[in-house]
Motif scaffolding. Sequence first.
Motif, PDB file in Angstrom:
ATOM      1  N   ILE A 125      -5.984  -0.863   8.031  1.00 28.36           N
ATOM      2  CA  ILE A 125      -5.801  -1.784   9.149  1.00 28.36           C
ATOM      3  C   ILE A 125      -7.144  -2.301   9.650  1.00 28.36           C
ATOM      4  O   ILE A 125      -7.279  -3.482  10.004  1.00 28.36           O
ATOM      5  CB  ILE A 125      -5.034  -1.099  10.306  1.00 28.36           C
ATOM      6  CG1 ILE A 125      -3.636  -0.677   9.846  1.00 28.36           C
ATOM      7  CG2 ILE A 125      -4.940  -2.029  11.512  1.00 28.36           C
ATOM      8  CD1 ILE A 125      -2.749  -1.805   9.398  1.00 28.36           C
ATOM      9  N   GLU A 126      -8.148  -1.437   9.667  1.00 28.79           N
ATOM     10  CA  GLU A 126      -9.481  -1.865  10.114  1.00 28.79           C
ATOM     11  C   GLU A 126     -10.013  -2.986   9.226  1.00 28.79           C
ATOM     12  O   GLU A 126     -10.556  -3.981   9.712  1.00 28.79           O
ATOM     13  CB  GLU A 126     -10.442  -0.679  10.090  1.00 28.79           C
ATOM     14  CG  GLU A 126     -11.852  -1.032  10.562  1.00 28.79           C
ATOM     15  CD  GLU A 126     -12.791   0.167  10.535  1.00 28.79           C
ATOM     16  OE1 GLU A 126     -13.961   0.007  10.927  1.00 28.79           O
ATOM     17  OE2 GLU A 126     -12.352   1.255  10.119  1.00 28.79           O
ATOM     18  N   TRP A 127      -9.852  -2.826   7.925  1.00 34.46           N
ATOM     19  CA  TRP A 127     -10.289  -3.875   7.004  1.00 34.46           C
ATOM     20  C   TRP A 127      -9.527  -5.167   7.253  1.00 34.46           C
ATOM     21  O   TRP A 127     -10.115  -6.251   7.320  1.00 34.46           O
ATOM     22  CB  TRP A 127     -10.070  -3.426   5.549  1.00 34.46           C
ATOM     23  CG  TRP A 127     -10.363  -4.552   4.594  1.00 34.46           C
ATOM     24  CD1 TRP A 127     -11.576  -4.898   4.073  1.00 34.46           C
ATOM     25  CD2 TRP A 127      -9.409  -5.505   4.106  1.00 34.46           C
ATOM     26  NE1 TRP A 127     -11.436  -6.018   3.284  1.00 34.46           N
ATOM     27  CE2 TRP A 127     -10.125  -6.414   3.283  1.00 34.46           C
ATOM     28  CE3 TRP A 127      -8.036  -5.682   4.281  1.00 34.46           C
ATOM     29  CZ2 TRP A 127      -9.502  -7.483   2.627  1.00 34.46           C
ATOM     30  CZ3 TRP A 127      -7.415  -6.751   3.642  1.00 34.46           C
ATOM     31  CH2 TRP A 127      -8.141  -7.635   2.816  1.00 34.46           C
ATOM     32  N   TYR A 128      -8.205  -5.071   7.384  1.00 38.90           N
ATOM     33  CA  TYR A 128      -7.386  -6.273   7.527  1.00 38.90           C
ATOM     34  C   TYR A 128      -7.709  -7.013   8.812  1.00 38.90           C
ATOM     35  O   TYR A 128      -7.839  -8.245   8.799  1.00 38.90           O
ATOM     36  CB  TYR A 128      -5.893  -5.924   7.497  1.00 38.90           C
ATOM     37  CG  TYR A 128      -5.013  -7.148   7.564  1.00 38.90           C
ATOM     38  CD1 TYR A 128      -4.623  -7.809   6.411  1.00 38.90           C
ATOM     39  CD2 TYR A 128      -4.597  -7.656   8.797  1.00 38.90           C
ATOM     40  CE1 TYR A 128      -3.835  -8.952   6.466  1.00 38.90           C
ATOM     41  CE2 TYR A 128      -3.804  -8.800   8.865  1.00 38.90           C
ATOM     42  CZ  TYR A 128      -3.428  -9.442   7.697  1.00 38.90           C
ATOM     43  OH  TYR A 128      -2.654 -10.580   7.759  1.00 38.90           O
ATOM     44  N   VAL A 129      -7.823  -6.300   9.924  1.00 38.62           N
ATOM     45  CA  VAL A 129      -8.101  -6.954  11.207  1.00 38.62           C
ATOM     46  C   VAL A 129      -9.444  -7.675  11.164  1.00 38.62           C
ATOM     47  O   VAL A 129      -9.576  -8.804  11.655  1.00 38.62           O
ATOM     48  CB  VAL A 129      -8.058  -5.936  12.366  1.00 38.62           C
ATOM     49  CG1 VAL A 129      -8.613  -6.545  13.643  1.00 38.62           C
ATOM     50  CG2 VAL A 129      -6.633  -5.445  12.589  1.00 38.62           C
ATOM     51  N   ASN A 130     -10.447  -7.034  10.567  1.00 37.77           N
ATOM     52  CA  ASN A 130     -11.758  -7.674  10.441  1.00 37.77           C
ATOM     53  C   ASN A 130     -11.659  -8.946   9.592  1.00 37.77           C
ATOM     54  O   ASN A 130     -12.230  -9.985   9.934  1.00 37.77           O
ATOM     55  CB  ASN A 130     -12.753  -6.699   9.818  1.00 37.77           C
ATOM     56  CG  ASN A 130     -14.135  -7.300   9.675  1.00 37.77           C
ATOM     57  OD1 ASN A 130     -14.820  -7.600  10.641  1.00 37.77           O
ATOM     58  ND2 ASN A 130     -14.560  -7.495   8.431  1.00 37.77           N
ATOM     59  N   TRP A 131     -10.916  -8.843   8.484  1.00 33.62           N
ATOM     60  CA  TRP A 131     -10.725 -10.016   7.625  1.00 33.62           C
ATOM     61  C   TRP A 131      -9.925 -11.100   8.336  1.00 33.62           C
ATOM     62  O   TRP A 131     -10.280 -12.286   8.279  1.00 33.62           O
ATOM     63  CB  TRP A 131     -10.003  -9.579   6.342  1.00 33.62           C
ATOM     64  CG  TRP A 131      -9.626 -10.719   5.452  1.00 33.62           C
ATOM     65  CD1 TRP A 131     -10.442 -11.462   4.651  1.00 33.62           C
ATOM     66  CD2 TRP A 131      -8.311 -11.262   5.267  1.00 33.62           C
ATOM     67  NE1 TRP A 131      -9.727 -12.416   3.984  1.00 33.62           N
ATOM     68  CE2 TRP A 131      -8.415 -12.321   4.343  1.00 33.62           C
ATOM     69  CE3 TRP A 131      -7.049 -10.934   5.795  1.00 33.62           C
ATOM     70  CZ2 TRP A 131      -7.310 -13.069   3.935  1.00 33.62           C
ATOM     71  CZ3 TRP A 131      -5.952 -11.684   5.395  1.00 33.62           C
ATOM     72  CH2 TRP A 131      -6.087 -12.730   4.470  1.00 33.62           C
ATOM     73  N   GLU A 138       0.830  -1.204   0.000  1.00 35.28           N
ATOM     74  CA  GLU A 138       0.000   0.000   0.000  1.00 35.28           C
ATOM     75  C   GLU A 138       0.868   1.258   0.000  1.00 35.28           C
ATOM     76  O   GLU A 138       2.036   1.216   0.382  1.00 35.28           O
ATOM     77  CB  GLU A 138      -0.917   0.013   1.233  1.00 35.28           C
ATOM     78  CG  GLU A 138      -1.865  -1.169   1.324  1.00 35.28           C
ATOM     79  CD  GLU A 138      -2.903  -1.171   0.223  1.00 35.28           C
ATOM     80  OE1 GLU A 138      -3.283  -0.067  -0.248  1.00 35.28           O
ATOM     81  OE2 GLU A 138      -3.350  -2.256  -0.175  1.00 35.28           O
ATOM     82  N   GLU A 139       0.266   2.352  -0.421  1.00 36.18           N
ATOM     83  CA  GLU A 139       0.924   3.656  -0.365  1.00 36.18           C
ATOM     84  C   GLU A 139       0.057   4.566   0.499  1.00 36.18           C
ATOM     85  O   GLU A 139      -0.986   5.062   0.049  1.00 36.18           O
ATOM     86  CB  GLU A 139       1.103   4.229  -1.771  1.00 36.18           C
ATOM     87  CG  GLU A 139       2.078   3.423  -2.624  1.00 36.18           C
ATOM     88  CD  GLU A 139       2.324   4.068  -3.978  1.00 36.18           C
ATOM     89  OE1 GLU A 139       1.545   4.973  -4.347  1.00 36.18           O
ATOM     90  OE2 GLU A 139       3.293   3.675  -4.646  1.00 36.18           O
ATOM     91  N   TYR A 140       0.477   4.773   1.728  1.00 32.86           N
ATOM     92  CA  TYR A 140      -0.302   5.547   2.686  1.00 32.86           C
ATOM     93  C   TYR A 140       0.166   7.002   2.701  1.00 32.86           C
ATOM     94  O   TYR A 140       1.351   7.278   2.879  1.00 32.86           O
ATOM     95  CB  TYR A 140      -0.150   4.961   4.092  1.00 32.86           C
ATOM     96  CG  TYR A 140      -0.611   3.528   4.223  1.00 32.86           C
ATOM     97  CD1 TYR A 140      -1.939   3.185   3.993  1.00 32.86           C
ATOM     98  CD2 TYR A 140       0.278   2.529   4.598  1.00 32.86           C
ATOM     99  CE1 TYR A 140      -2.366   1.881   4.130  1.00 32.86           C
ATOM    100  CE2 TYR A 140      -0.143   1.214   4.739  1.00 32.86           C
ATOM    101  CZ  TYR A 140      -1.466   0.899   4.499  1.00 32.86           C
ATOM    102  OH  TYR A 140      -1.887  -0.399   4.638  1.00 32.86           O
ATOM    103  N   ASP A 144      -5.124   8.425   8.429  1.00 32.32           N
ATOM    104  CA  ASP A 144      -6.485   7.967   8.137  1.00 32.32           C
ATOM    105  C   ASP A 144      -6.477   6.874   7.071  1.00 32.32           C
ATOM    106  O   ASP A 144      -7.285   5.944   7.123  1.00 32.32           O
ATOM    107  CB  ASP A 144      -7.367   9.133   7.689  1.00 32.32           C
ATOM    108  CG  ASP A 144      -7.698  10.089   8.825  1.00 32.32           C
ATOM    109  OD1 ASP A 144      -7.746   9.619   9.988  1.00 32.32           O
ATOM    110  OD2 ASP A 144      -7.903  11.284   8.569  1.00 32.32           O
ATOM    111  N   ASP A 145      -5.569   6.987   6.102  1.00 34.37           N
ATOM    112  CA  ASP A 145      -5.417   5.922   5.106  1.00 34.37           C
ATOM    113  C   ASP A 145      -5.011   4.618   5.791  1.00 34.37           C
ATOM    114  O   ASP A 145      -5.528   3.541   5.468  1.00 34.37           O
ATOM    115  CB  ASP A 145      -4.342   6.300   4.079  1.00 34.37           C
ATOM    116  CG  ASP A 145      -4.754   7.459   3.197  1.00 34.37           C
ATOM    117  OD1 ASP A 145      -5.964   7.758   3.129  1.00 34.37           O
ATOM    118  OD2 ASP A 145      -3.863   8.074   2.585  1.00 34.37           O
ATOM    119  N   VAL A 146      -4.074   4.724   6.720  1.00 30.24           N
ATOM    120  CA  VAL A 146      -3.613   3.548   7.454  1.00 30.24           C
ATOM    121  C   VAL A 146      -4.751   2.962   8.280  1.00 30.24           C
ATOM    122  O   VAL A 146      -4.968   1.748   8.301  1.00 30.24           O
ATOM    123  CB  VAL A 146      -2.427   3.907   8.373  1.00 30.24           C
ATOM    124  CG1 VAL A 146      -1.958   2.671   9.139  1.00 30.24           C
ATOM    125  CG2 VAL A 146      -1.280   4.509   7.581  1.00 30.24           C
TER     126      VAL A 146
END
Length: 200
Positions: free
Chosen positions: A178-184, A166-168, A172-174
């Motif tokens: 991270i929220e998506w990844y942790v949920n997944w 990713e390019e952050y 807020d981008d991070v």
Amino acid sequence: MNTEVGDRLVWELMNEMSLKSRMVRKSYKKPMTTTDTPQKLNLMKNSDDLSGVLTTDITYIQLMNIDWVYLATLYDPEKRRVVSYGLSSEITKEFTTSVVVKALRANSKPKMTRSDMGSQYTSSLFEGTLQNAGIDHSYSRKGHPYDNARIESFHALIKHELIYHEEYRTIDDVRESIEWYVNWYNNERISSRIEWLQAS
């Protein structure tokens, strides 16, 4: 059976399928933290019992402008789940402690928390928060990151599966990523792995 192939064949196959390799961008030297605190208790020494134990650590995420964002995670090594996490532009004792407080508010109270000897984790605020909640604190040995290998492995995994690709530009981008990844990771990745093992 393993089959050896040359670089040329790999290139031709990737070109045929319109596949491109992903390169990990160069990382600048990350900031370091130190502590002069004498070695504290390693309550998990020679223990394989992970029930009721949560591990915690901080890892570094670089933005496109070379600034750093810090990810602190509280991880359940027995269930292989992220219990709570936080992001900050500064490494402070308040930041690391907030990740534990978040877990306690969600009724996730371990018997023991494992951390390294970083100054944030040896601070009176962090230790006092654990003590007030009746949680024991075990420290890994200085210079022995493998003592806390499970949280180190999770942070290595999230970097290789997500962050390095990713390019952050902003924190807020991070946060969104991270929220998506942790949920997944908590709800889909582990389930997929269990199904694969059962089918093997």
